[in-house]
Design a protein around this motif. Structure first.
Motif, mmCIF file in Angstrom:
data_model
loop_
_atom_site.group_PDB
_atom_site.id
_atom_site.type_symbol
_atom_site.label_atom_id
_atom_site.label_comp_id
_atom_site.label_asym_id
_atom_site.label_seq_id
_atom_site.Cartn_x
_atom_site.Cartn_y
_atom_site.Cartn_z
ATOM 1 N N PRO A 32 67.002 46.173 39.710
ATOM 2 C CA PRO A 32 68.089 47.044 39.018
ATOM 3 C C PRO A 32 69.201 46.409 38.260
ATOM 4 N N VAL A 33 69.132 45.082 38.215
ATOM 5 C CA VAL A 33 70.256 44.321 37.563
ATOM 6 C C VAL A 33 70.577 44.545 36.079
ATOM 7 N N SER A 34 69.293 44.426 35.319
ATOM 8 C CA SER A 34 69.616 44.711 33.727
ATOM 9 C C SER A 34 70.104 46.039 33.436
ATOM 10 N N ASP A 35 69.794 47.140 34.020
ATOM 11 C CA ASP A 35 69.951 48.280 33.948
ATOM 12 C C ASP A 35 71.322 48.771 34.369
ATOM 13 N N THR A 36 71.844 48.094 35.317
ATOM 14 C CA THR A 36 73.286 48.161 36.076
ATOM 15 C C THR A 36 74.092 47.770 34.649
ATOM 16 N N LEU A 37 73.959 46.515 34.399
ATOM 17 C CA LEU A 37 74.762 45.880 33.275
ATOM 18 C C LEU A 37 74.777 46.413 32.241
ATOM 19 N N LEU A 38 73.626 47.029 31.840
ATOM 20 C CA LEU A 38 73.525 47.518 30.532
ATOM 21 C C LEU A 38 74.364 49.007 30.457
ATOM 22 N N LEU A 39 74.111 49.747 31.507
ATOM 23 C CA LEU A 39 75.024 50.875 31.418
ATOM 24 C C LEU A 39 76.466 50.922 31.561
ATOM 25 N N PHE A 40 76.977 49.631 32.103
ATOM 26 C CA PHE A 40 78.617 49.130 32.537
ATOM 27 C C PHE A 40 78.904 48.842 31.257
ATOM 28 N N LYS A 41 77.786 47.941 30.323
ATOM 29 C CA LYS A 41 78.411 47.441 29.160
ATOM 30 C C LYS A 41 78.564 48.721 27.959
ATOM 31 N N TRP A 42 77.552 49.758 28.010
ATOM 32 C CA TRP A 42 77.551 50.844 27.233
ATOM 33 C C TRP A 42 78.918 51.434 27.489
ATOM 34 N N ILE A 43 79.334 51.973 28.510
ATOM 35 C CA ILE A 43 80.374 52.512 28.681
ATOM 36 C C ILE A 43 81.508 51.734 28.169
ATOM 37 N N LYS A 44 81.730 50.432 28.548
ATOM 38 C CA LYS A 44 83.057 49.652 28.046
ATOM 39 C C LYS A 44 82.885 49.439 26.702
ATOM 40 N N LEU A 45 81.791 49.111 26.014
ATOM 41 C CA LEU A 45 81.975 48.479 24.999
ATOM 42 C C LEU A 45 81.650 49.540 23.981
ATOM 43 N N PHE A 46 80.948 50.721 24.276
ATOM 44 C CA PHE A 46 80.890 51.928 23.169
ATOM 45 C C PHE A 46 81.409 53.270 23.346
ATOM 46 N N TYR A 47 81.233 53.770 24.627
ATOM 47 C CA TYR A 47 81.807 55.109 24.792
ATOM 48 C C TYR A 47 83.493 55.269 24.951
ATOM 49 N N GLU A 48 83.962 54.271 25.873
ATOM 50 C CA GLU A 48 85.386 54.194 25.964
ATOM 51 C C GLU A 48 86.089 53.811 24.671
ATOM 52 N N PRO A 49 85.592 52.875 23.713
ATOM 53 C CA PRO A 49 86.099 52.698 22.501
ATOM 54 C C PRO A 49 85.897 53.755 21.366
ATOM 55 N N GLN A 50 85.177 54.620 21.551
ATOM 56 C CA GLN A 50 84.881 55.755 20.821
ATOM 57 C C GLN A 50 85.931 56.966 21.087
ATOM 58 N N LEU A 51 86.138 57.026 22.385
ATOM 59 C CA LEU A 51 87.111 57.896 22.658
ATOM 60 C C LEU A 51 88.572 57.484 22.264
ATOM 61 N N ARG A 52 88.626 56.171 22.543
ATOM 62 C CA ARG A 52 90.045 55.819 21.779
ATOM 63 C C ARG A 52 90.137 56.117 20.229
ATOM 64 N N ARG A 53 89.037 55.649 19.346
ATOM 65 C CA ARG A 53 88.950 55.945 18.203
ATOM 66 C C ARG A 53 89.147 57.025 17.767
ATOM 67 N N LEU A 54 88.760 58.026 18.451
ATOM 68 C CA LEU A 54 88.878 59.636 18.113
ATOM 69 C C LEU A 54 90.286 60.182 18.630
ATOM 70 N N ALA A 55 91.011 59.277 19.439
ATOM 71 C CA ALA A 55 92.237 59.863 19.789
ATOM 72 C C ALA A 55 92.011 60.718 20.982
ATOM 73 N N ILE A 56 90.946 60.553 21.816
ATOM 74 C CA ILE A 56 90.728 61.476 22.928
ATOM 75 C C ILE A 56 91.153 60.670 24.245
ATOM 76 N N SER A 57 91.945 61.548 25.172
ATOM 77 C CA SER A 57 92.412 60.914 26.215
ATOM 78 C C SER A 57 91.345 60.706 27.240
ATOM 79 N N PRO A 58 91.146 59.759 28.307
ATOM 80 C CA PRO A 58 90.214 59.594 29.065
ATOM 81 C C PRO A 58 89.947 60.791 30.056
ATOM 82 N N ARG A 59 88.456 61.041 30.234
ATOM 83 C CA ARG A 59 88.022 62.043 30.506
ATOM 84 C C ARG A 59 87.640 62.081 32.076
ATOM 85 N N VAL A 60 87.681 63.173 32.755
ATOM 86 C CA VAL A 60 87.498 63.148 34.222
ATOM 87 C C VAL A 60 86.142 64.246 34.371
ATOM 88 N N PRO A 61 85.078 63.695 35.246
ATOM 89 C CA PRO A 61 84.975 62.513 35.844
ATOM 90 C C PRO A 61 84.802 61.340 35.077
#
Length: 230
Positions: A32-61
Motif C-alpha cells: 500500500p506504500v504508493s497509494d498512501t504516499l500519493l493520497l497524502f501528497k494530494w491533500i498536502k500539495l493540492f487540496y489544502e492549497p486550494q482551500l487557502r487560495r479560496l480563503a476557506i478555513s480548514p475543514r472538519v473532519p
C-alpha cells in the motif's frame, strides 16, 4: 442562511467519505506504500492549497484523518518488509565469509540492511507528510530493536562455530550499524520538531548496537583465550 458555507462543508465531507472508501481498497493491496504516499501528497500539495487560495478555513473532519486505517496498513507493510529482510540477513550471515572493505573486515549485512532502511526513510521524507514520516521512523526503530535481539540470540546459539575472522567482522558490523543509526538519528532531528524527535527515543537503537559491539568483543576475547589454552 449561508449557502456558500453549506456547499463547501458538503463538498469537503464528500471528499472525506470518498477518501475513506479509496483507503479501504488501497489497504487491501499487498503493497500500500504508493497509494498512501500519493493520497497524502494530494491533500498536502493540492487540496489544502486550494482551500487557502479560496480563503476557506480548514475543514472538519480533517481529510488526513480519513487515511488513518491506510496508515496502519502502511506501517505493517514497512515493518514486515524490512523485518523479513533482516531475518534473511541474520540467517545468511552465519554462512557468508567476511570480506575486507577498505582496511576493516565485515560481512554484508550492515550495508544491505541500512540500504533498505535508507530507501524507506527517503521515500517517507519526500512524501512531505509528517504522519507518514513519523510512522516510517517508528516501524524502522521496531525492526532494528528486534534485529538486535535476534542476532544476539543467534550469537548465543552458535558461539562454538565462530572463528576469529567472523568475530572481528561482527565487532566491525555492529560498530557500522551504530554509525548508521547515528546518521538516522541526525536525519530525524532535522525532520521533526523537538518534542516529536525527543519522543522517538532513537538512542535506544544506538545503545543496542553499542551493546552488541561489546558483546561481540567479549566473544572475541573469550575465543582468543580458548585458542591459547589449546
Amino acid at each position: 442562511f449561508q449557502i456558500r458555507e453549506l456547499y463547501i462543508q458538503s463538498y469537503h465531507e464528500f471528499f472525506y467519505e470518498l477518501l475513506a472508501d479509496i483507503c479501504k481498497v488501497s489497504g487491501r493491496k499487498e503493497n500500500p506504500v504508493s497509494d498512501t504516499l500519493l493520497l497524502f501528497k494530494w491533500i498536502k500539495l493540492f487540496y489544502e492549497p486550494q482551500l487557502r487560495r479560496l480563503a476557506i478555513s480548514p475543514r472538519v473532519p480533517l481529510l488526513a484523518d480519513a487515511l488513518n486505517d491506510l496508515v496502519q496498513e502502511y506501517k505493517e507493510y514497512v515493518f514486515s518488509s524490512v523485518d523479513e529482510l533482516a531475518n534473511r540477513l541474520i540467517a545468511l550471515d552465519r554462512d557468508n565469509p567476511p570480506e575486507f572493505l577498505g582496511e576493516a573486515i565485515y560481512t554484508s549485512f550492515p550495508s544491505t540492511l541500512f540500504n533498505i532502511v535508507q530507501m524507506h526513510l527517503e521515500v517517507a521524507i519526500n512524501a512531505n507528510s509528517p504522519v507518514v514520516t513519523l510512522a516510517t521512523f517508528q516501524e524502522i526503530k521496531k525492526v532494528l530493536l528486534s534485529f538486535q535481539q535476534k542476532f544476539r540470540r543467534q550469537m548465543d546459539e552458535n558461539e562454538s562455530r565462530y572463528d576469529v575472522n567472523y568475530l572481528v567482522a561482527l565487532v566491525n558490523n555492529f560498530d557500522q550499524c551504530y554509525e548508521n543509526t547515528v546518521e538516522m538519528d541526525a536525519k530525524a532531528a532535522k525532520v521533526f520538531d523537538p518534542v516529536t524527535y525527543a519522543g522517538m527515543l532513537l538512542n535506544e537503537v544506538m545503545d543496542g548496537f553499542q551493546d552488541l559491539v561489546k558483546y561481540a568483543r567479549a566473544f572475541l576475547i573469550q575465543h582468543c583465550f580458548a585458542v591459547l589454552d589449546e
